[in-house]
Design a protein around this motif. Structure first.
Motif, PDB file in Angstrom:
ATOM      1  N   VAL A  32      20.933  91.201   3.507  1.00 49.70           N
ATOM      2  CA  VAL A  32      21.144  89.936   4.202  1.00 49.70           C
ATOM      3  C   VAL A  32      20.310  89.912   5.480  1.00 49.70           C
ATOM      4  N   LYS A  33      19.891  88.724   5.853  1.00 51.01           N
ATOM      5  CA  LYS A  33      19.321  88.499   7.174  1.00 51.01           C
ATOM      6  C   LYS A  33      19.995  87.257   7.736  1.00 51.01           C
ATOM      7  N   LEU A  34      20.743  87.411   8.839  1.00 47.45           N
ATOM      8  CA  LEU A  34      21.468  86.302   9.443  1.00 47.45           C
ATOM      9  C   LEU A  34      20.794  85.890  10.740  1.00 47.45           C
ATOM     10  N   TYR A  35      20.559  84.586  10.877  1.00 47.03           N
ATOM     11  CA  TYR A  35      19.901  84.034  12.053  1.00 47.03           C
ATOM     12  C   TYR A  35      20.896  83.183  12.849  1.00 47.03           C
ATOM     13  N   GLU A  36      21.054  83.515  14.128  1.00 48.84           N
ATOM     14  CA  GLU A  36      21.919  82.747  15.020  1.00 48.84           C
ATOM     15  C   GLU A  36      21.065  82.201  16.166  1.00 48.84           C
ATOM     16  N   ASN A 109      19.417  84.483  19.222  1.00 44.35           N
ATOM     17  CA  ASN A 109      18.287  83.790  19.842  1.00 44.35           C
ATOM     18  C   ASN A 109      17.162  83.563  18.837  1.00 44.35           C
ATOM     19  N   ALA A 110      17.549  83.294  17.609  1.00 45.00           N
ATOM     20  CA  ALA A 110      16.580  83.071  16.527  1.00 45.00           C
ATOM     21  C   ALA A 110      16.926  81.744  15.852  1.00 45.00           C
ATOM     22  N   ARG A 111      16.197  80.725  16.182  1.00 41.17           N
ATOM     23  CA  ARG A 111      16.470  79.387  15.646  1.00 41.17           C
ATOM     24  C   ARG A 111      15.596  79.122  14.420  1.00 41.17           C
ATOM     25  N   VAL A 112      16.229  78.730  13.326  1.00 45.11           N
ATOM     26  CA  VAL A 112      15.489  78.359  12.122  1.00 45.11           C
ATOM     27  C   VAL A 112      14.999  76.924  12.301  1.00 45.11           C
ATOM     28  N   MET A 113      13.700  76.769  12.392  1.00 39.05           N
ATOM     29  CA  MET A 113      13.106  75.459  12.626  1.00 39.05           C
ATOM     30  C   MET A 113      12.851  74.708  11.323  1.00 39.05           C
ATOM     31  N   ALA A 114      12.545  75.445  10.250  1.00 38.79           N
ATOM     32  CA  ALA A 114      12.241  74.803   8.979  1.00 38.79           C
ATOM     33  C   ALA A 114      12.428  75.807   7.846  1.00 38.79           C
ATOM     34  N   VAL A 115      12.752  75.280   6.677  1.00 41.04           N
ATOM     35  CA  VAL A 115      12.857  76.087   5.468  1.00 41.04           C
ATOM     36  C   VAL A 115      12.036  75.408   4.387  1.00 41.04           C
ATOM     37  N   SER A 116      11.202  76.188   3.710  1.00 44.54           N
ATOM     38  CA  SER A 116      10.386  75.659   2.633  1.00 44.54           C
ATOM     39  C   SER A 116      10.197  76.757   1.591  1.00 44.54           C
ATOM     40  N   ARG A 117       9.242  76.580   0.703  1.00 41.06           N
ATOM     41  CA  ARG A 117       8.832  77.607  -0.255  1.00 41.06           C
ATOM     42  C   ARG A 117       7.418  78.050   0.101  1.00 41.06           C
ATOM     43  N   MET A 134      10.506  80.298   2.503  1.00 45.40           N
ATOM     44  CA  MET A 134       9.838  80.610   3.755  1.00 45.40           C
ATOM     45  C   MET A 134      10.640  79.970   4.891  1.00 45.40           C
ATOM     46  N   LEU A 135      11.016  80.770   5.874  1.00 47.43           N
ATOM     47  CA  LEU A 135      11.766  80.277   7.031  1.00 47.43           C
ATOM     48  C   LEU A 135      10.903  80.392   8.268  1.00 47.43           C
ATOM     49  N   LEU A 136      10.753  79.283   8.972  1.00 56.36           N
ATOM     50  CA  LEU A 136      10.036  79.277  10.237  1.00 56.36           C
ATOM     51  C   LEU A 136      11.034  79.565  11.348  1.00 56.36           C
ATOM     52  N   ILE A 137      10.889  80.715  11.997  1.00 53.73           N
ATOM     53  CA  ILE A 137      11.856  81.190  12.983  1.00 53.73           C
ATOM     54  C   ILE A 137      11.252  81.111  14.374  1.00 53.73           C
ATOM     55  N   GLU A 138      12.006  80.511  15.300  1.00 50.07           N
ATOM     56  CA  GLU A 138      11.566  80.440  16.691  1.00 50.07           C
ATOM     57  C   GLU A 138      12.404  81.380  17.538  1.00 50.07           C
ATOM     58  N   ARG A 143       6.890  82.065  17.398  1.00 49.34           N
ATOM     59  CA  ARG A 143       7.316  81.694  16.057  1.00 49.34           C
ATOM     60  C   ARG A 143       6.762  82.655  15.007  1.00 49.34           C
ATOM     61  N   ARG A 144       7.551  82.847  13.943  1.00 51.44           N
ATOM     62  CA  ARG A 144       7.103  83.686  12.840  1.00 51.44           C
ATOM     63  C   ARG A 144       7.650  83.098  11.541  1.00 51.44           C
ATOM     64  N   ARG A 145       7.206  83.630  10.424  1.00 54.82           N
ATOM     65  CA  ARG A 145       7.661  83.197   9.117  1.00 54.82           C
ATOM     66  C   ARG A 145       8.285  84.359   8.373  1.00 54.82           C
ATOM     67  N   ASP A 146       9.521  84.184   7.910  1.00 62.12           N
ATOM     68  CA  ASP A 146      10.231  85.197   7.137  1.00 62.12           C
ATOM     69  C   ASP A 146      10.414  84.716   5.709  1.00 62.12           C
ATOM     70  N   SER A 147      10.647  85.652   4.817  1.00 64.87           N
ATOM     71  CA  SER A 147      10.862  85.340   3.404  1.00 64.87           C
ATOM     72  C   SER A 147      12.295  85.649   3.001  1.00 64.87           C
ATOM     73  N   ALA A 148      12.778  84.944   1.984  1.00 62.07           N
ATOM     74  CA  ALA A 148      14.135  85.167   1.487  1.00 62.07           C
ATOM     75  C   ALA A 148      14.200  84.804   0.014  1.00 62.07           C
ATOM     76  N   ARG A 149      15.128  85.448  -0.706  1.00 62.53           N
ATOM     77  CA  ARG A 149      15.321  85.143  -2.126  1.00 62.53           C
ATOM     78  C   ARG A 149      16.221  83.930  -2.321  1.00 62.53           C
ATOM     79  N   ALA A 150      17.140  83.732  -1.382  1.00 59.14           N
ATOM     80  CA  ALA A 150      18.057  82.594  -1.400  1.00 59.14           C
ATOM     81  C   ALA A 150      18.407  82.273   0.043  1.00 59.14           C
ATOM     82  N   VAL A 151      18.920  81.073   0.268  1.00 59.26           N
ATOM     83  CA  VAL A 151      19.266  80.645   1.623  1.00 59.26           C
ATOM     84  C   VAL A 151      20.649  80.004   1.604  1.00 59.26           C
ATOM     85  N   ILE A 152      21.513  80.443   2.525  1.00 63.02           N
ATOM     86  CA  ILE A 152      22.835  79.847   2.723  1.00 63.02           C
ATOM     87  C   ILE A 152      22.838  79.204   4.095  1.00 63.02           C
ATOM     88  N   ASP A 153      22.929  77.889   4.116  1.00 64.82           N
ATOM     89  CA  ASP A 153      22.891  77.155   5.383  1.00 64.82           C
ATOM     90  C   ASP A 153      24.314  76.950   5.888  1.00 64.82           C
TER      91      ASP A 153
END
Length: 464
Positions: A32-36, A109-117, A134-138, A143-153
């Motif tokens: 898991v990777k959790l962003y708050e 202190n990691a805000r998800v700005m956008a989610v795409s593929r 693909m998650l755009l994290i601020e 800013r950086r881009r992380d990868s994930a197999r699934a996303v739970i919003d």
């Protein structure tokens, strides 16, 4: 092509539901990777940390999270006690996030700005389910881009309050007088006391947040002469906030509604119903609110400050490049819309639902928690915990467990619906096992006889 199975599941939001999702996934051996977005987990709860919730501790703790905590010596608070938002964070959320099973996976202190593929906007169909998210994290570092197999919003809706304007856009003057408007539930008796003591406050809204604010203002008025409140509601039927009193299976919720009614009936609060706010103006240094009523335009005031307890809405900007299936007016998951629509229902009853209802045409993306309800105000933590249990099981491939959804919510004791019973899921069962009527004007309430027979109560015309 990236092997999706090697990537973590991204969880957006470090509140109780997001952390419960992480606990269920970790318990199944799924990375898991959790962003708050906040500086610490439970940041939204801390904003209203002074408020005592109407659900006791036994309804505030997720089962998988509790097992993890107790394996490290944690002790459940008294099950029947009613915590504040701050106590939920301090005694449950923060200890959960600090566990060695979860802490390495949590980033604040990691805000998800956008989610795409990766390599695919929402237009592309071919093979998109095989592309990682693909998650755009601020962060403070950029800013950086992380990868994930699934996303739970599970990001919630607290940070995007509805405007005071009844049309869904800010009222005229709302931005101009923004420094004198508080959204949500300010700490009237604590840190914000100086704003309200000895002054008149206009409270807009007809939910539990408005009731809490009014009750605190009434308490402040006992100690601070000159403190008063004017209550504005867009609707004219306050059954949802006044509630079922002693019939409410959450006594604190019933008491909250009864106390709000007492404020009005005793004259301690001036109530104006059927008022749709259109503008805020200043007259001799004080605020007046203009709005539409059944009799035409009306002006209410004079006030010194405004509390806009007008609810929240989901932030859909981060998911613009995903294929989501949302209710067209609530903006929550589409499957839940007809069952929680406040135009039709004033209660919190909702049938059990899980991964199938919370998924979207975008494979691997799930909306959970209060965000799954969109603009509807009747969400309970119990609902979110069962949601993420089902979703985690589905991601793990345990379809049988994912589909075995169980949800028994406490009855409100008072709710109404105008929706035809035939249009509601499971409606053919009728209410409390009886025949299904054509129209239901009031929810049936589980009585002692039904419970003695081992049946659970039902509400809003849907068998529990």
């Amino acid at each position: 092509m990236t092997n999706l199975g090697n990537l973590p599941v991204a969880v957006i939001g470090g509140g109780p539901v997001g952390l419960a999702a992480a606990a269920h996934l970790v318990s199944r051996g799924i990375p898991v990777k959790l962003y708050e977005a906040g500086a610490q987990v439970g940041a939204n709860l801390r904003d209203w940390g002074h408020v005592r919730v109407f659900t006791p501790w036994r309804y505030c703790v997720d089962a998988a999270a509790r097992r993890l905590l107790e394996s490290h010596g944690w002790r459940m608070p008294e099950a029947g006690a009613f915590p504040t938002g701050g106590e939920i964070v301090d005694k449950y959320v923060a200890p959960l996030a600090a566990l060695p099973e979860l802490a390495p996976s949590i980033e604040t202190n990691a805000r998800v700005m956008a989610v795409s593929r990766w390599g695919a906007d929402k237009v592309l169909s071919k093979g998109r389910e095989h592309k990682p998210f693909m998650l755009l994290i601020e962060t403070a570092g950029g800013r950086r881009r992380d990868s994930a197999r699934a996303v739970i919003d599970a990001s919630g809706t607290w940070q995007t309050p509805n405007p005071l304007g009844a049309g869904g856009i800010p009222a005229e003057g709302e931005a101009e007088f923004g420094s004198r408007i508080a959204y949500g539930i300010p700490d009237v008796l604590g840190r914000d006391r100086h704003h309200y003591a000895g002054r008149t406050t206009i409270v807009a809204g007809s939910g539990h947040s408005a009731a809490n604010a009014l009750l605190e203002l009434a308490e402040l008025a006992e100690a601070e002469p000159g403190t008063s409140a004017i209550w504005l509601t867009r609707g004219t039927d306050l059954v949802r906030i006044y509630g079922g009193g002693d019939l409410d299976e959450l006594p604190a919720r019933g008491e909250l509604g009864s106390d709000a009614r007492d404020l009005v009936e005793s004259g301690r609060v001036q109530l104006v119903t059927g008022f749709a706010t259109t503008a805020i103006r200043e007259v001799d240094g004080r605020l007046v609110v203009e709005g539409l009523t059944a009799d035409g335009m009306r002006t209410v005031g004079l006030g010194d400050r405004i509390i806009a307890a007008t609810g929240q809405r989901p932030d859909l900007s981060m998911t613009r490049e995903l294929r989501l299936d949302l209710d067209p007016w609530l903006e929550g998951v589409k499957a839940l819309g007809p069952l929680i629509d406040p135009n039709e229902h004033s209660c919190g009853d909702v049938p059990p639902h899980g991964h199938r209802e919370l998924s979207h045409p975008e494979p691997g993306f799930y909306t959970v928690g209060i965000k799954s309800y969109g603009r509807a105000p009747t969400f309970l933590l119990l609902t979110g915990y069962e949601q993420v249990r089902s979703v985690a099981a589905a991601i793990a491939g345990d379809v049988a467990s994912a589909d075995a959804v169980h949800l028994a919510l406490p009855e409100t004791g008072a709710c109404t619906t105008t929706r035809s019973i035939s249009s509601i899921s499971e409606a053919s069962k009728g209410c409390c096992g009886g025949p299904a009527p054509k129209e239901v004007d009031a929810c049936c309430i589980a009585d002692a006889e039904a419970k003695a027979g081992g049946k659970s109560g039902c509400g809003c015309g849907v068998a529990a």
